[in-house]
Design an enzyme around this catalytic site. Structure first.
Site, PDB file in Angstrom:
ATOM      1  N   SER A 113      15.372  21.030 -17.005  1.00 15.37           N
ATOM      2  CA  SER A 113      14.190  21.859 -17.230  1.00 15.37           C
ATOM      3  C   SER A 113      14.610  23.130 -17.943  1.00 15.37           C
ATOM      4  O   SER A 113      15.707  23.643 -17.725  1.00 15.37           O
ATOM      5  CB  SER A 113      13.547  22.193 -15.881  1.00 15.37           C
ATOM      6  OG  SER A 113      12.859  23.434 -15.954  1.00 15.37           O
ATOM      7  N   GLU A 158       9.450   8.134 -17.009  1.00 18.79           N
ATOM      8  CA  GLU A 158       8.121   8.722 -17.244  1.00 18.79           C
ATOM      9  C   GLU A 158       7.597   8.338 -18.628  1.00 18.79           C
ATOM     10  O   GLU A 158       6.419   8.006 -18.789  1.00 18.79           O
ATOM     11  CB  GLU A 158       8.190  10.238 -17.122  1.00 18.79           C
ATOM     12  CG  GLU A 158       8.506  10.708 -15.713  1.00 18.79           C
ATOM     13  CD  GLU A 158       8.859  12.183 -15.677  1.00 18.79           C
ATOM     14  OE1 GLU A 158       8.067  12.998 -16.182  1.00 18.79           O
ATOM     15  OE2 GLU A 158       9.937  12.530 -15.160  1.00 18.79           O
ATOM     16  N   LYS A 175      16.754  21.400 -11.940  1.00 19.45           N
ATOM     17  CA  LYS A 175      15.984  20.178 -12.168  1.00 19.45           C
ATOM     18  C   LYS A 175      16.775  19.083 -12.874  1.00 19.45           C
ATOM     19  O   LYS A 175      17.563  19.343 -13.771  1.00 19.45           O
ATOM     20  CB  LYS A 175      14.729  20.477 -13.005  1.00 19.45           C
ATOM     21  CG  LYS A 175      13.615  21.180 -12.276  1.00 19.45           C
ATOM     22  CD  LYS A 175      13.004  20.385 -11.127  1.00 19.45           C
ATOM     23  CE  LYS A 175      12.202  19.186 -11.542  1.00 19.45           C
ATOM     24  NZ  LYS A 175      10.888  19.479 -12.062  1.00 19.45           N
ATOM     25  N   HIS A 205       0.839  -1.218   0.000  1.00 20.62           N
ATOM     26  CA  HIS A 205       0.000   0.000   0.000  1.00 20.62           C
ATOM     27  C   HIS A 205       0.869   1.260   0.000  1.00 20.62           C
ATOM     28  O   HIS A 205       0.445   2.299   0.495  1.00 20.62           O
ATOM     29  CB  HIS A 205      -0.947   0.039   1.203  1.00 20.62           C
ATOM     30  CG  HIS A 205      -1.776  -1.189   1.353  1.00 20.62           C
ATOM     31  ND1 HIS A 205      -3.056  -1.290   0.865  1.00 20.62           N
ATOM     32  CD2 HIS A 205      -1.498  -2.397   1.914  1.00 20.62           C
ATOM     33  CE1 HIS A 205      -3.544  -2.494   1.134  1.00 20.62           C
ATOM     34  NE2 HIS A 205      -2.605  -3.191   1.763  1.00 20.62           N
TER      35      HIS A 205
END
Ligand code: ARG
Length: 475
Positions: free
Chosen positions: A276, A289, A282, A155
């Site tokens: 970024s 992804e 970043k 979980h």
């Protein structure tokens, strides 16, 4: 070049032609179509329907076309409807009417089914190869972290400590099922539709068995109507691709979590991360992804072909032309994602200290208390209750489980003695889970080594299949 026209009194409408054309996407079937044409030519010669002097010229023209396509010299023209008509145009440009000899005894219906099977076989072997590369990268990393404690989650909450190598290796195990699926699929797909003709076979005596053997198929599809209708192999291949995509997506999700500042477990290598345009600090795990995102299109491709097939009458219907783009797209997608993902996996560094520090937090050793009581024959419900009480006491007095006093342990359950503390370390918890598949370092290492043996066998299976396929294609 149109392959029909005798019974029509007008040329086809431009709008229909645009709708009907598949050459933009099926041109990549050309090498497989040429190879199947060679097998069919040999069949026509054996059936004494083409003279061997003519066959020599046709075989030569097929070879030339192959080379010209390779060099980009022979290209589809705007008037070609599909790969089959483009290649017949190529042959007739070289041979005149003799170029149409191959149309005897076959139809585009068995032709396209054959070409697509060959294409799928070729590319699924490549996908298997890329999966095995990823499995190996995972296992190298798993070995590096085979004794590195980390929190294990259910979980997404701390559950029990595990070794981090166990987490990494689990993905290689999941991918192993995908390889099994490919092997199984390959056996079923290795059946030849060539010779089924339009749907009913051929009256001309071309032997489908010999053609099947020449193309490396194990057998001929038993029913010619089924042979031109069947796209199960496309659906199954798309399912396998979607399943691989889903595995990559779940792995990608973990990489995203692990590399977040909150976790701080994974440091993705600079070569496999992006920045970024506005935030200079970043560093983003884009491969993970994109893998997660691309699972969506892989699942979409599967459902689009399933929906297209549902309710379709058997034998050839033009709807079947819609089988190609999803298949091409899924195979291309995996051939793009897998190498990038493998690179990311192979180069990621994991922070052992952070993981180890986090391993016992969240009272992840509470199960050890319950297990201790079970060993002295306390029924599990009571053992569970007592361990829960210990957690409650810890929360109240803001201490860890091993810091409870002897009195507190006794208050939780009279059988809970001071020696329970020996079990309340991450090392003890890990070491005790030495069953098959368990998280003890020794168990994890043996899982890794038995999977490695299977991977090595699969690698040689893949290279045998790939060599056999290339040999067949170059005949
Ligand atoms: N381009 C077609 C396809 O991809 C080839 C078969 C066409 N056959 C036919 N009878 N119209 O399915």
């Amino acid at each position: 070049m149109a392959l029909w026209g005798g019974r029509f009194s007008s040329a086809i409408d431009e709008a229909l032609f645009s709708l009907s054309r598949s050459i933009e996407f099926d041109w990549r079937l050309a090498p497989y179509d040429l190879r199947a044409s060679k097998a069919h030519l040999d069949g026509l010669v054996r059936a004494e329907l083409v003279l061997s002097s003519d066959a020599k010229k046709i075989a030569q023209a097929l070879r030339e076309l192959d080379a010209e396509i390779d060099k980009g010299v022979f290209l589809p023209s705007p008037d070609d409807e599909d790969v089959h008509s483009a290649l017949e145009r190529g042959l007739t440009e070289k041979l005149g009417l003799l170029g149409s000899a191959l149309r005897a005894g076959r139809s585009r219906n068995d032709q396209v089914a054959t070409d697509l099977r060959l294409f799928a076989l070729d590319h699924m072997i490549e996908v298997a190869h890329l999966i095995v590369n990823l499995q190996e990268a995972l296992l190298v990393q798993a070995k590096n972290y085979a004794d590195a404690p980390a929190p294990g989650f259910t979980h997404l909450q701390h559950a029990q400590p595990v070794v981090f190598g166990h987490e990494l290796a689990k993905h290689a195990h999941a991918l192993h099922r995908d390889i099994d699926r490919i092997k199984d699929w390959l056996t079923r797909t290795s059946m030849s539709p060539l010779g089924a003709g339009a749907l009913g076979g051929s009256s001309l005596g071309v032997d489908p068995v010999t053609s099947a053997q020449a193309l490396g198929f194990t057998d001929v599809i038993a029913n010619s109507i089924d042979a031109v209708s069947d796209r199960d192999f496309v659906v199954e291949a798309l399912f396998i691709c979607a399943m691989v995509g889903s595995h990559l997506s779940r792995m990608g999700e973990e990489w995203c979590l692990w590399s977040s500042t909150e976790f701080g477990w994974a440091i993705v290598d600079d070569a496999f991360a992006t920045g970024s345009s506005i935030m200079p600090q970043k560093k983003n795990p884009d491969i993970a992804e994109l893998a997660r995102g691309k699972a969506g299109r892989l699942i979409g491709n599967l459902t689009s072909v399933l929906a297209m097939l549902k309710g379709l009458p058997f034998a050839y219907n033009r709807d079947l032309q819609e089988d190609k783009e999803p298949l091409f797209d899924s195979l291309d997608t995996l051939c793009l994602v897998l190498p990038a993902f493998t690179g990311m996996v192979a180069t990621t560094k994991f922070n052992k200290e952070v993981m180890a520090k986090s391993a016992p937090t969240g009272f992840s050793l509470a199960t050890e208390i319950a297990d201790y009581l079970v060993r002295v024959h306390v029924p599990f419900a009571q053992a569970h209750e007592a361990a829960g009480k210990c957690v409650q006491m810890c929360e109240k007095s803001n201490v860890q489980l091993h810091e409870l006093t002897d009195e507190q342990f006794a208050a939780a359950h009279p059988f809970l003695k001071a020696d329970v503390r020996k079990l309340l370390t991450v090392e003890a918890a890990l070491g005790s889970r030495s069953t098959i598949g368990g998280t003890a370092p020794s168990s994890v290492l043996s899982q890794i080594s038995s999977l490695s043996i299977k991977i090595t066998k699969n690698r040689s299976w893949i290279s045998d299949k790939s060599a056999a396929f290339s040999a067949m294609m170059s005949q």
